[in-house]
Design a protein around this motif. Structure first.
Motif, PDB file in Angstrom:
ATOM      1  N   SER A  21      -4.247 -34.998  -1.303  1.00  0.00           N
ATOM      2  CA  SER A  21      -3.244 -35.966  -1.488  1.00  0.00           C
ATOM      3  C   SER A  21      -3.284 -36.637  -2.798  1.00  0.00           C
ATOM      4  CB  SER A  21      -3.188 -36.735  -0.440  1.00  0.00           C
ATOM      5  OG  SER A  21      -4.336 -37.677  -0.465  1.00  0.00           O
ATOM      6  N   MET A  76      -2.811 -34.084  -6.030  1.00  0.00           N
ATOM      7  CA  MET A  76      -1.676 -33.448  -6.399  1.00  0.00           C
ATOM      8  C   MET A  76      -0.729 -34.525  -7.195  1.00  0.00           C
ATOM      9  SD  MET A  76       0.296 -33.483  -2.789  1.00  0.00           S
ATOM     10  CE  MET A  76       0.877 -34.948  -1.876  1.00  0.00           C
ATOM     11  N   ASN A  93       1.995 -30.171  -7.910  1.00  0.00           N
ATOM     12  CA  ASN A  93       1.833 -29.437  -6.466  1.00  0.00           C
ATOM     13  C   ASN A  93       1.193 -28.082  -6.601  1.00  0.00           C
ATOM     14  OD1 ASN A  93       4.163 -28.580  -7.589  1.00  0.00           O
ATOM     15  ND2 ASN A  93       5.454 -29.292  -6.011  1.00  0.00           N
ATOM     16  N   THR A  94       1.845 -27.371  -7.624  1.00  0.00           N
ATOM     17  CA  THR A  94       1.441 -25.937  -7.715  1.00  0.00           C
ATOM     18  C   THR A  94       0.032 -25.942  -8.596  1.00  0.00           C
ATOM     19  OG1 THR A  94       2.878 -25.747  -9.618  1.00  0.00           O
ATOM     20  CG2 THR A  94       3.558 -24.804  -8.003  1.00  0.00           C
ATOM     21  N   LEU A 153      -2.646 -26.805  -5.895  1.00  0.00           N
ATOM     22  CA  LEU A 153      -2.815 -25.590  -4.958  1.00  0.00           C
ATOM     23  C   LEU A 153      -3.575 -24.469  -5.839  1.00  0.00           C
ATOM     24  CD1 LEU A 153       0.849 -25.191  -3.505  1.00  0.00           C
ATOM     25  CD2 LEU A 153      -1.309 -25.954  -2.287  1.00  0.00           C
ATOM     26  N   SER A 162       2.542 -31.209  -0.398  1.00  0.00           N
ATOM     27  CA  SER A 162       3.029 -30.558  -1.405  1.00  0.00           C
ATOM     28  C   SER A 162       4.404 -31.075  -1.924  1.00  0.00           C
ATOM     29  CB  SER A 162       2.527 -29.097  -1.779  1.00  0.00           C
ATOM     30  OG  SER A 162       1.312 -28.716  -1.691  1.00  0.00           O
ATOM     31  N   CYS A 193       4.607 -34.636  -3.854  1.00  0.00           N
ATOM     32  CA  CYS A 193       4.057 -35.219  -5.164  1.00  0.00           C
ATOM     33  C   CYS A 193       4.734 -35.481  -6.176  1.00  0.00           C
ATOM     34  CB  CYS A 193       2.748 -34.030  -5.315  1.00  0.00           C
ATOM     35  SG  CYS A 193       3.467 -32.639  -6.250  1.00  0.00           S
ATOM     36  N   THR A 210      11.566 -27.026  -4.714  1.00  0.00           N
ATOM     37  CA  THR A 210      10.039 -26.980  -4.814  1.00  0.00           C
ATOM     38  C   THR A 210       9.765 -26.446  -3.698  1.00  0.00           C
ATOM     39  OG1 THR A 210      10.003 -29.317  -5.588  1.00  0.00           O
ATOM     40  CG2 THR A 210       8.087 -28.889  -4.183  1.00  0.00           C
ATOM     41  N   ILE A 240       6.457 -23.753  -3.787  1.00  0.00           N
ATOM     42  CA  ILE A 240       5.304 -23.706  -2.968  1.00  0.00           C
ATOM     43  C   ILE A 240       4.918 -22.301  -2.311  1.00  0.00           C
ATOM     44  CG2 ILE A 240       4.116 -24.700  -0.959  1.00  0.00           C
ATOM     45  CD1 ILE A 240       5.885 -27.478  -1.655  1.00  0.00           C
TER      46      ILE A 240
END
Length: 401
Positions: free
Chosen positions: A138, A141, A146-147, A150, A172, A175, A354, A358
């Motif tokens: 949390s 990100m 996000n990506t 990840l 995700s 963010c 988004t 993801i």
């Protein structure tokens, strides 16, 4: 009256999360209550107390100063387009990313950013009682995006269950990327953008733990994320690393620019088609009706609530930059509560595109079973993103009138 409605709205958003929960009996309400209190304290501290306001104002000024430094480099290349009466969106908002992204990448390269994320995440896990990795992620990100978060967590994602992977995927949706905060603060009030960041972190944990409560055994509660921790690989030379970062920054600018142009055009096309059915019909009007109850529950009068609902719907279908660009010239004339609510709601990547990002990232990171499980729960991803944005806006809105 409006304060009471705002409080009611926060409770309603939690109730909606409960309604869509995959396992209501497994929700840890004590932990949820602790996190709600923490979020109220953070929001109150950053908006009411002078020292809190000084912190967010200073941070916002810092990002704006970075943008001004970036203009020096931009002016060298295109002097006729900088510091003019009306700077284009591409120059004023997107081009500074060429400085800010490499700066954050340098902080990552020297180890400062991973160190800060690691210890903030551990502290958050200790306070909230949540699993270490989810708390770590949390925070991660919010700095990396996000990506990107990840991508550096592939090892951990493969070790975790599909249910925990779904939690991470839902988080995700809520963010931002720290390197893009400077662009936000050029368009909307920076103090509310900076306040939204920590509030979003906690709300992402709250919402996902209600929608998808998962029990984690102590032996599984470990953090093993950074692929760069593998010391067997030779470290990339600094200037090679910096060149890749600058190239990636240019690519990011093109992606954002292309998305803004395409989504604005597609929205206009949708309005044209709907207008053929009835002159009143438009994407904004339809979405405004759908989102109106949620906007009203954030303590706004009906007129402002309907306008906010249209902006909310547009943001979910397109992205935050489309709405920020639309309101940039007028937002500072809004009432303080309205300014806070709309800015905080916009400060996230929660939109339909988004979801595609993801799912695309997960395809390269986990096995088919986990990826398919996430793909089957796309609705929860969207609900999670919307609820986090609503809860964060309502939380900050409580303290700004």
């Amino acid at each position: 009256m409006f304060l009471a409605i705002n409080i009611l709205g926060l409770l309603v958003f939690i109730a909606v999360a409960y309604l869509f929960s995959k396992n209501r009996k497994a929700i840890h309400w004590r932990s949820i209550l602790v996190m709600l209190v923490i979020n109220l304290v953070i929001a109150g501290f950053l908006t009411i107390f002078p020292i809190g306001r000084t912190i967010v104002s200073g941070a916002a000024a810092g990002f704006n100063a970075l943008v001004q430094v970036a203009y020096t480099g931009i002016a060298f290349a295109v002097p006729s387009m900088v510091h003019v009466k009306k700077m284009d969106f591409l120059i004023s908002v997107l081009m500074p990313i060429l400085l800010i992204v490499p700066l954050f990448d340098i902080l990552t390269y020297i180890g400062f950013l991973p160190w800060a994320i690691k210890w903030i995440g551990r502290g958050l896990a200790k306070i909230t009682g949540q699993p270490k990795f989810e708390s770590f992620f949390s925070v991660e990100m919010m700095f990396l995006g996000n990506t990107e978060a990840l991508a550096v967590s592939g090892l951990q994602l493969n070790k975790m269950t599909k249910e925990r992977n779904l939690t991470v995927a839902m988080m995700s949706m809520s963010c931002i990327t720290a390197s893009i905060v400077g662009a936000y603060t050029k368009l909307v009030p920076g103090q509310y953008v900076l306040t939204a960041i920590p509030v979003n972190i906690i709300n992402a944990i709250i919402v996902t733990n209600i929608l998808n409560p998962v029990s984690v055994q102590p032996e599984d509660d470990v953090i093993a994320t950074m692929k760069d921790d593998d010391q067997s690989e030779e470290r990339e030379p600094f200037f090679s690393f910096l060149g890749d970062s600058i190239a990636a920054s240019g690519k990011l600018i093109l992606i954002i620019f292309a998305n803004v142009v395409a989504f604005v055009a597609l929205a206009a096309l949708a309005d044209k088609i709907l207008g053929l059915i009835h002159p009143w019909l438009s994407l904004e009007h339809i979405l405004g009706i759908v989102m109106f109850p949620f906007a009203w529950l954030m303590g706004l009068n009906p007129s402002d609530a309907f306008q906010l609902a249209q902006y909310m719907g547009t943001k979910l279908v397109t992205n935050e930059f489309v709405v920020m660009g639309d309101i940039a010239k007028s937002i500072r004339s809004f009432a303080p509560h309205y300014q806070a609510v709309i800015t905080v709601f916009l400060t996230s990547f929660a939109n339909l595109s988004t979801i595609g990002m993801i799912i695309g990232a997960y395809k390269d990171l986990v096995d088919r079973e986990k990826n398919n499980y996430i793909a089957k729960n796309i609705g929860l991803l969207l609900i999670s993103g919307i609820l986090v944005s609503l809860m964060s806006a309502a939380t900050v809105g409580l303290f700004v009138w």
